[in-house]
Write an enzyme that holds these catalytic residues in place. Structure first.
Site, PDB file in Angstrom:
ATOM      1  N   ASP A   9       0.844  -1.194   0.000  1.00 28.89           N
ATOM      2  CA  ASP A   9       0.000   0.000   0.000  1.00 28.89           C
ATOM      3  C   ASP A   9       0.884   1.251   0.000  1.00 28.89           C
ATOM      4  O   ASP A   9       1.906   1.305   0.699  1.00 28.89           O
ATOM      5  CB  ASP A   9      -0.882  -0.051   1.267  1.00 28.89           C
ATOM      6  CG  ASP A   9      -2.041   0.907   1.204  1.00 28.89           C
ATOM      7  OD1 ASP A   9      -2.470   1.256   0.091  1.00 28.89           O
ATOM      8  OD2 ASP A   9      -2.532   1.304   2.274  1.00 28.89           O
TER       9      ASP A   9
ATOM     10  N   HIS B 165      -7.304   9.472   5.167  1.00 26.12           N
ATOM     11  CA  HIS B 165      -6.771   8.508   6.123  1.00 26.12           C
ATOM     12  C   HIS B 165      -6.897   9.018   7.561  1.00 26.12           C
ATOM     13  O   HIS B 165      -6.629  10.186   7.829  1.00 26.12           O
ATOM     14  CB  HIS B 165      -5.293   8.235   5.827  1.00 26.12           C
ATOM     15  CG  HIS B 165      -5.053   7.743   4.424  1.00 26.12           C
ATOM     16  ND1 HIS B 165      -4.679   8.573   3.399  1.00 26.12           N
ATOM     17  CD2 HIS B 165      -5.137   6.506   3.895  1.00 26.12           C
ATOM     18  CE1 HIS B 165      -4.533   7.857   2.282  1.00 26.12           C
ATOM     19  NE2 HIS B 165      -4.814   6.599   2.557  1.00 26.12           N
TER      20      HIS B 165
ATOM     21  N   HIS C 222      -9.801   4.740  -0.376  1.00 26.27           N
ATOM     22  CA  HIS C 222      -8.909   4.737   0.792  1.00 26.27           C
ATOM     23  C   HIS C 222      -9.627   5.426   1.945  1.00 26.27           C
ATOM     24  O   HIS C 222     -10.632   6.092   1.753  1.00 26.27           O
ATOM     25  CB  HIS C 222      -7.608   5.481   0.455  1.00 26.27           C
ATOM     26  CG  HIS C 222      -6.647   4.653  -0.339  1.00 26.27           C
ATOM     27  ND1 HIS C 222      -5.380   4.359   0.100  1.00 26.27           N
ATOM     28  CD2 HIS C 222      -6.787   4.041  -1.534  1.00 26.27           C
ATOM     29  CE1 HIS C 222      -4.774   3.602  -0.809  1.00 26.27           C
ATOM     30  NE2 HIS C 222      -5.607   3.400  -1.815  1.00 26.27           N
TER      31      HIS C 222
ATOM     32  N   VAL D  68      -8.939  -0.355   4.918  1.00 23.86           N
ATOM     33  CA  VAL D  68      -9.250  -0.097   6.334  1.00 23.86           C
ATOM     34  C   VAL D  68      -7.984  -0.307   7.160  1.00 23.86           C
ATOM     35  O   VAL D  68      -7.381  -1.386   7.118  1.00 23.86           O
ATOM     36  CB  VAL D  68     -10.354  -1.056   6.845  1.00 23.86           C
ATOM     37  CG1 VAL D  68     -10.619  -0.826   8.324  1.00 23.86           C
ATOM     38  CG2 VAL D  68     -11.638  -0.893   6.042  1.00 23.86           C
TER      39      VAL D  68
HETATM   40  P1  13P Z   1      -7.851   4.422   7.297  1.00 27.34           P
HETATM   41  O1  13P Z   1      -6.682   4.348   8.210  1.00 27.34           O
HETATM   42  O2  13P Z   1      -8.544   5.739   7.386  1.00 27.34           O
HETATM   43  O3  13P Z   1      -8.757   3.274   7.414  1.00 27.34           O
HETATM   44  O4  13P Z   1      -7.263   4.384   5.804  1.00 27.34           O
HETATM   45  C1  13P Z   1      -6.624   3.206   5.401  1.00 27.34           C
HETATM   46  C2  13P Z   1      -6.035   3.364   4.066  1.00 27.34           C
HETATM   47  O5  13P Z   1      -6.607   3.977   3.188  1.00 27.34           O
HETATM   48  C3  13P Z   1      -4.754   2.723   3.821  1.00 27.34           C
HETATM   49  O6  13P Z   1      -4.277   3.008   2.542  1.00 27.34           O
END
Ligand code: 13P
Length: 276
Positions: free
Chosen positions: A72, A168, A198, A221
């Protein structure tokens, strides 16, 4: 087989054995596909790609549901090739901080590498920032439909993360974000390609359901799992201060499983394991 496209696959951030096991158990219990996600920054600080890949591939071989492993927010080519060498099934190249043409150049480089070995690639267009910076309210960061079309055509990515109002981290006072559903529908209609949301944490059940109905196929998530696990550990320590360490780790795994199971259900992917 007729595949119902109106569901999203959950992409669960992990950093250790317990979170991988929790995510796969959640998928097993929902009979759903699952993507195990590790952010480049997390990989460099804690469980590197070789370690995580070994854990995920071992547990995936025992699972009866499809399990993928995704890098990611890959930003550095060196980290990306590290994940590639260690058999990640997909890689996100996040060059969204650069102007469009430079984003395309960097993304194409990764597509060329990954497609040589059937590894899929996710790019990002627009900019999905941080709740801590209130980026969800900055409309100029949102993905433009014409840029999305151009980006897909110019790069050949398999999936694209789009900025449509989620970011995020935790939103202030847990206020659910305002998602631009029309924009999701327009991007979907114009590209017909897999789209990624995301910032799934804290974004609200109805929002997730509607985002999926408009064309989102993958939902990331992280924060809810990490915060939930931390809170669970605090509670168990407060209630039973002499709890043994292994019980705490098992508790953490179960907390992660419960949180992710709910997300799988909301995203509509329960029962969809056989589609892959
Ligand atoms: P969150 O931490 O807001 O759930 O986002 C996760 C994310 O998009 C990781 O790339």
């Amino acid at each position: 087989m007729q595949i119902n496209i109106f569901y999203g696959v959950i992409s669960a951030s992990v950093i250790n054995l317990e979170l991988v096991r929790g995510a796969i158990r959640a998928a097993q219990e929902e009979n759903a596909p699952i993507i195990i996600n590790i952010v480049q920054g997390q990989m460099s600080k804690h469980g590197d790609g070789e370690i995580i890949s070994g854990i995920v591939r071992t547990l995936a071989a025992r699972a009866t549901v499809p399990v993928a492993l995704n890098l990611d927010h890959g930003k550095d080519y060196e980290r990306i090739t590290h994940a590639f060498r260690h058999q990640f099934s997909s890689i996100m190249i996040d060059a969204s901080e650069y102007p469009l043409e430079e984003n395309i150049r960097r993304t194409k480089e990764v597509v060329t590498l990954c497609h040589s070995q059937n590894v899929t690639v996710e790019g990002e267009i627009g900019f999905i920032g941080q709740a801590a910076n209130a980026d969800e309210k900055k409309l100029d960061l949102f993905t433009r439909v014409e840029d999305a079309v151009y980006f897909f055509e110019a790069t050949g990515v398999d999936a694209m993360a789009i900025a449509v109002g989620t970011v995020h981290g935790k939103y202030p006072s847990h206020l659910a974000p305002k998602i631009d559903f029309d924009r999701i529908s327009q991007i979907k209609q114009a590209t017909g390609k897999p789209l990624v949301l995301h910032g799934g944490s804290d974004s609200g059940e109805d929002n997730i359901r509607q985002a999926v109905a408009c064309g989102i196929n993958k939902i990331n998530v992280c924060t809810d799992t990490f915060v939930g696990c931390k809170e669970g550990l605090k509670t168990i320590l407060q209630e039973t201060p002499d709890v043994d360490f292994m019980t705490m780790m098992i508790n953490m795994e179960t907390t992660a499983k419960n949180i992710l199971q709910k997300y799988i259900y909301i995203s509509g992917s329960s029962g969809k394991a056989a589609n892959f």
